[in-house]
Design a protein around this motif. Structure first.
Motif, PDB file in Angstrom:
ATOM      1  N   GLU A 122      -1.899  13.958  -3.627  1.00 46.69           N
ATOM      2  CA  GLU A 122      -2.496  12.753  -3.046  1.00 46.69           C
ATOM      3  C   GLU A 122      -3.193  11.972  -4.147  1.00 46.69           C
ATOM      4  O   GLU A 122      -4.029  12.520  -4.876  1.00 46.69           O
ATOM      5  N   LEU A 123      -2.882  10.691  -4.248  1.00 45.17           N
ATOM      6  CA  LEU A 123      -3.458   9.828  -5.273  1.00 45.17           C
ATOM      7  C   LEU A 123      -4.524   8.933  -4.656  1.00 45.17           C
ATOM      8  O   LEU A 123      -4.246   8.194  -3.716  1.00 45.17           O
ATOM      9  N   GLY A 124      -5.749   9.015  -5.172  1.00 44.61           N
ATOM     10  CA  GLY A 124      -6.856   8.214  -4.640  1.00 44.61           C
ATOM     11  C   GLY A 124      -7.437   8.844  -3.391  1.00 44.61           C
ATOM     12  O   GLY A 124      -7.456   8.239  -2.328  1.00 44.61           O
ATOM     13  N   THR A 125      -7.980  10.043  -3.522  1.00 40.93           N
ATOM     14  CA  THR A 125      -8.380  10.819  -2.341  1.00 40.93           C
ATOM     15  C   THR A 125      -9.653  10.328  -1.661  1.00 40.93           C
ATOM     16  O   THR A 125      -9.847  10.555  -0.474  1.00 40.93           O
ATOM     17  N   GLY A 126     -10.561   9.667  -2.419  1.00 41.95           N
ATOM     18  CA  GLY A 126     -11.800   9.186  -1.791  1.00 41.95           C
ATOM     19  C   GLY A 126     -12.617  10.329  -1.210  1.00 41.95           C
ATOM     20  O   GLY A 126     -12.992  11.275  -1.900  1.00 41.95           O
ATOM     21  N   ASP A 147      -8.688  11.237  -8.025  1.00 45.98           N
ATOM     22  CA  ASP A 147      -9.436   9.993  -7.860  1.00 45.98           C
ATOM     23  C   ASP A 147      -9.976   9.594  -9.227  1.00 45.98           C
ATOM     24  O   ASP A 147     -10.248  10.453 -10.075  1.00 45.98           O
ATOM     25  N   LEU A 148     -10.108   8.300  -9.422  1.00 51.35           N
ATOM     26  CA  LEU A 148     -10.656   7.788 -10.672  1.00 51.35           C
ATOM     27  C   LEU A 148     -12.174   7.960 -10.720  1.00 51.35           C
ATOM     28  O   LEU A 148     -12.765   8.048 -11.797  1.00 51.35           O
ATOM     29  N   SER A 191      -0.215   8.319  -0.797  1.00 48.23           N
ATOM     30  CA  SER A 191      -1.391   7.566  -1.227  1.00 48.23           C
ATOM     31  C   SER A 191      -1.722   6.463  -0.235  1.00 48.23           C
ATOM     32  O   SER A 191      -0.830   5.869   0.369  1.00 48.23           O
ATOM     33  N   ASN A 192      -3.015   6.239  -0.088  1.00 45.77           N
ATOM     34  CA  ASN A 192      -3.520   5.043   0.578  1.00 45.77           C
ATOM     35  C   ASN A 192      -4.225   4.249  -0.523  1.00 45.77           C
ATOM     36  O   ASN A 192      -5.433   4.322  -0.681  1.00 45.77           O
ATOM     37  N   PRO A 193      -3.450   3.504  -1.325  1.00 47.20           N
ATOM     38  CA  PRO A 193      -4.024   2.878  -2.521  1.00 47.20           C
ATOM     39  C   PRO A 193      -4.794   1.605  -2.189  1.00 47.20           C
ATOM     40  O   PRO A 193      -4.696   1.074  -1.079  1.00 47.20           O
ATOM     41  N   PRO A 194      -5.543   1.080  -3.146  1.00 45.87           N
ATOM     42  CA  PRO A 194      -6.172  -0.234  -2.936  1.00 45.87           C
ATOM     43  C   PRO A 194      -5.076  -1.279  -2.714  1.00 45.87           C
ATOM     44  O   PRO A 194      -4.147  -1.362  -3.516  1.00 45.87           O
ATOM     45  N   TYR A 195      -5.179  -2.050  -1.622  1.00 44.29           N
ATOM     46  CA  TYR A 195      -4.091  -3.006  -1.363  1.00 44.29           C
ATOM     47  C   TYR A 195      -4.560  -4.396  -0.941  1.00 44.29           C
ATOM     48  O   TYR A 195      -3.774  -5.202  -0.440  1.00 44.29           O
ATOM     49  N   LEU A 196      -5.823  -4.719  -1.163  1.00 42.56           N
ATOM     50  CA  LEU A 196      -6.281  -6.062  -0.834  1.00 42.56           C
ATOM     51  C   LEU A 196      -6.022  -7.007  -2.005  1.00 42.56           C
ATOM     52  O   LEU A 196      -6.325  -6.690  -3.155  1.00 42.56           O
ATOM     53  N   SER A 197      -5.453  -8.166  -1.703  1.00 42.33           N
ATOM     54  CA  SER A 197      -5.202  -9.174  -2.729  1.00 42.33           C
ATOM     55  C   SER A 197      -6.504  -9.896  -3.071  1.00 42.33           C
ATOM     56  O   SER A 197      -7.522  -9.734  -2.384  1.00 42.33           O
TER      57      SER A 197
END
Length: 288
Positions: A122-126, A147-148, A191-197
């Motif tokens: 899982e990428l970006g687990t939060g 996670d970063l 992943s549930n990545p960052p997706y807001l423009s």
């Protein structure tokens, strides 16, 4: 002194005037939290008196909520997949629609023999919501969650420990796939990545803008930056026949599917709608 009923009515009116959605429910939860009771216990005790220390605690919680601080951060928890997770401003609050990503992951993993260990990244687990849910649901599974943010990983580890699955998940700090060598292959990457423009970021509510970690929301100029990286790099870290599963924002599924088709190493992508009819998950299988 005031009774619980009087306090509940006061909180509801105050939050309504502050334009907080669902003021009654918010009031119940804040009052219950300040008195260390459940919502059900409140209604059994409607005529009981609220102590002075409880009233002061309540006023502070209500002030925070009226200012726009998310209810989940005030209470310090959010339920996801029937698991109570700790949440605070270090992590994004898990949304109900993300449970569709967990459902699809379970469905995809069920197609792989449970006689062998199935590996999931899982990428970006939060907060760890997705990885912890999978650890609870799927037997014979190896989970790696990245996670970063060091601070987010601290919360995720705490949640995994509380859910008694910390021995099933390896948490790794890093940017997407950079911590891994090519040849380290997984059965499933999700992943549930960052997706807001950039345009979306200018329209988010004050609750999100002022309190949630914006790093977990910004998806670049058009909101698709992370999908491009994941789709181009993902096949090199997937076993043949392995799956990639991605949560997407409103109106993004078509573009993400086009990226997958253009990449060439995946089969035909599929989309899954959420309960509102929005295409919420895009999934594709690496070609054999």
């Amino acid at each position: 002194m005031m009774t619980i009923l009087e306090a509940l009515n006061w909180v509801t009116d105050y939050l309504k005037e502050s334009r907080i959605e669902n003021p009654r429910l918010n009031g119940e939860l804040l009052l219950a939290h300040s008195m260390h009771l459940s919502r059900e216990q409140l209604y059994i005790r409607l005529n009981h008196q609220v102590r002075e220390d409880e009233r002061k605690a309540l006023e502070e919680l209500v002030r925070r909520r009226a200012s726009g601080e998310p209810l989940q951060y005030i209470l310090g928890r959010q339920e996801f997949w029937s698991i109570q997770l700790k949440v605070d401003p270090r992590v994004l609050i898990p949304r109900p629609e993300t449970e569709h990503l967990v459902e699809e992951a379970i469905r995809s993993l069920s197609k792989i023999s449970s006689q062998k260990k199935r590996s999931v990244l899982e990428l970006g687990t939060g907060s760890g919501a997705i990885a912890i849910s999978l650890a609870k649901e799927v037997k014979n599974i190896i989970l790696v969650a990245t996670d970063l943010s060091c601070e987010a990983l601290r919360v995720a580890r705490e949640n995994a420990m509380k859910a008694s699955v910390s021995d099933q998940i390896r948490f790794v700090r890093g940017d997407l796939l950079t911590p891994f060598h090519m040849g380290v292959n997984f059965d499933l990457i999700l992943s549930n990545p960052p997706y807001l423009s950039d345009a979306d970021m200018g329209q988010i509510s004050r609750e999100v803008r002022d309190h949630e970690p914006l790093l977990a929301l910004r998806g670049g100029k058009n909101g698709l930056e992370f999908y491009q990286k994941l789709i181009s790099q993902g096949p090199s870290y997937l076993k043949k026949g392995g799956w990639i599963l991605l949560e997407v924002g409103y109106g993004q599924a078509g573009r993400v599917c086009e990226m997958i088709e253009a990449e060439g190493r995946f089969g035909q992508p599929e989309t899954v709608k959420d309960l509102s009819g929005i295409e919420r998950v895009v999934k594709a299988q690496r070609k054999e």
